[in-house]
Design a protein around this motif. Structure first.
Motif: not given
Length: 468
Positions: A178-206
């Protein structure tokens, strides 16, 4: 602090894994972003999504390669610096890392080439499938790493034989902890959020640069829109992760909270300066009762303090205490930006709010900072254990290792990683600066025919027709 082989080995591993995790934190989410763009392109037929896909595919290829190169060192260190850990936990950790190769690496190796070079050679549905398989491969890689790390955080499904080796007795319990199945979504979501803000920041730059307006608006709206949905989900899984720490690793939880004495009910310390030598906090600001509510969902529960544990079983306090608060602060900033920016996007006011575009542009490090500080909280808070509660970090290091040997390898890694960082960052910056290929744009969402755009070889603001 005394320079020992153990200390330098820990510092070297912290350095290399902190450097490496930056790239998976970006590419895991970027693979999903590319699959999403390809699906939108196939569904709507809009050239915009194809242009964005082609642009981000080049970024993905470079970042993916950097992640592979920086990750190779991880396996070597288990043999050179942490041979006792490898010897004693190898029957469990070895197969888990092998499963990563059999599943994640196999998928990535099979479909990455199709994704990079096969668009004109395969049907569009098959190309979309290849993108999805690369996304699945990157996610599976994260899954097996998190299963392995979660077993070290809370070991289950094993027994220790006469030689001191950890022998698996229940693979189901290990993989589906149960620890892995809580921490795995937490890590995947962290990656998705990192990418989301990199994409948004790039668009804002333009948008700040007053060029690539259509692409910029699309990236900001899609990036912030995804973040607006994902941040609340991430906060929920963060709370679940905190629950497991509270129940399974009470010393780590006390260090994160900065709580020295048992309290009933417990207050929640917002900020303080923990003094480990004096076993107290200085300049403390706290909220009564909130600590018991967060820890046990009760107004009267007793929460344990660090003084309840032997000194040699307490983790360092400063790093988990401040790293956790930085992580939470980044999450709240991302939530505020994502919700406000998404609301302005629905109102059609996003492109012209220059101050907000600056905020979004400057937000690009937030995901990386939150990911790193989350790892610092988890790993430093686990100390002094390599495998929590059963194998000390001091007993996991290679016995014959000398300070000189680790210092030489640490310096070598530092030089190599710095060279990779400089070359990779400069190259990625140039690609991001150039932006998607300048082609004839469609009049689409966020388009403004009267707003000047850049032309190939021209300066920002050079007028150009805005037609199909």
């Amino acid at each position: 602090m005394e320079m020992t082989a153990l200390f330098l080995s820990r510092l070297q591993f912290a350095f290399t894994i902190s450097f490496h995790i930056i790239f998976p934190a970006f590419t895991v989410g970027l693979a999903a972003w590319l699959t999403f763009l390809e699906a939108l392109s196939l569904w709507t037929g809009r050239p915009l999504y194809r242009r964005l896909f082609d642009f981000w595919l080049k970024i993905f290829a470079v970042a993916f390669g950097l992640g592979v190169v920086t990750g190779i060192v991880m396996a070597f260190q288990f043999g050179t610096n942490w041979s006792e850990l490898s010897l004693r936990t190898g029957p469990i950790q070895g197969p888990l890392l092998g499963y990563e190769s059999f599943t994640a690496f196999a998928l990535e190796a099979s479909f990455f080439g199709v994704m990079m070079f096969g668009r004109s050679r395969v049907p569009r549905w098959l190309y979309l499938f290849a993108c999805a398989m690369v996304t699945l491969g990157t996610s599976l890689s994260s899954f097996w790493i998190m299963v392995n790390n979660s077993w070290m955080q809370w070991p289950v499904g094993y027994e220790i034989d006469a030689s001191g080796t950890f022998v698996p007795t229940d693979w189901w319990a290990i993989v589906f902890s149960p620890v892995a199945w809580v921490r795995f979504p937490h890590m995947i979501l962290a990656a998705y959020l990192t990418t989301s803000f990199c994409v948004a920041a790039t668009g804002a730059w333009y948008l700040i640069d007053r060029r690539l307006r259509v692409e910029g608006v699309a990236m900001v709206r899609l990036g912030l829109g995804m973040a607006a949905i994902l941040v609340p989900v991430q906060l929920f899984f963060g709370h679940l992760t905190g629950d497991y720490v509270h129940d399974k690793q009470p010393a780590k939880f006390a260090a994160i909270e900065g709580r020295w004495n048992n309290e009933k009910p417990a207050s929640e310390i917002l900020i303080a300066l923990p003094d480990e030598a004096a076993e107290k906090n200085r300049y403390e600001i706290s909220i009564p009762y909130l600590g018991s509510i967060i820890g046990s969902m009760s107004l009267t529960a007793e929460e344990v303090g660090l003084k309840s544990f032997p000194v040699d079983e307490r983790p360092p306090v400063l790093i988990p205490f401040f790293a956790f608060r930085i992580m939470v602060g980044c999450g709240l900033l991302m939530l505020a930006l994502a919700w406000y920016g998404t609301w302005l996007g629905f109102e059609g006011k996003l492109p012209d709010r220059r101050w907000l575009n600056w905020c979004v542009f400057l937000s690009f490090p937030l995901g990386f900072i939150a990911t790193l500080t989350g790892w610092f909280t988890a790993e430093v808070g686990r100390q002094p254990w390599a495998v929590y509660g059963v194998l000390r970090t001091a007993d996991a290091v290679t016995p014959s290792l000398t300070v000189e040997q680790v210092a030489i390898s640490f310096i070598a890694f530092g030089v190599i990683y710095t060279s990779i960082a400089v070359a990779g960052i400069v190259y990625l910056y140039r690609m991001l600066r150039a932006g998607p290929e300048e082609t004839v744009h469609e009049i689409g969402e966020g388009a403004n025919p009267k707003r000047p755009l850049a032309v190939p070889g021209g300066s920002p603001g050079t007028p150009r027709d805005f037609t199909e």
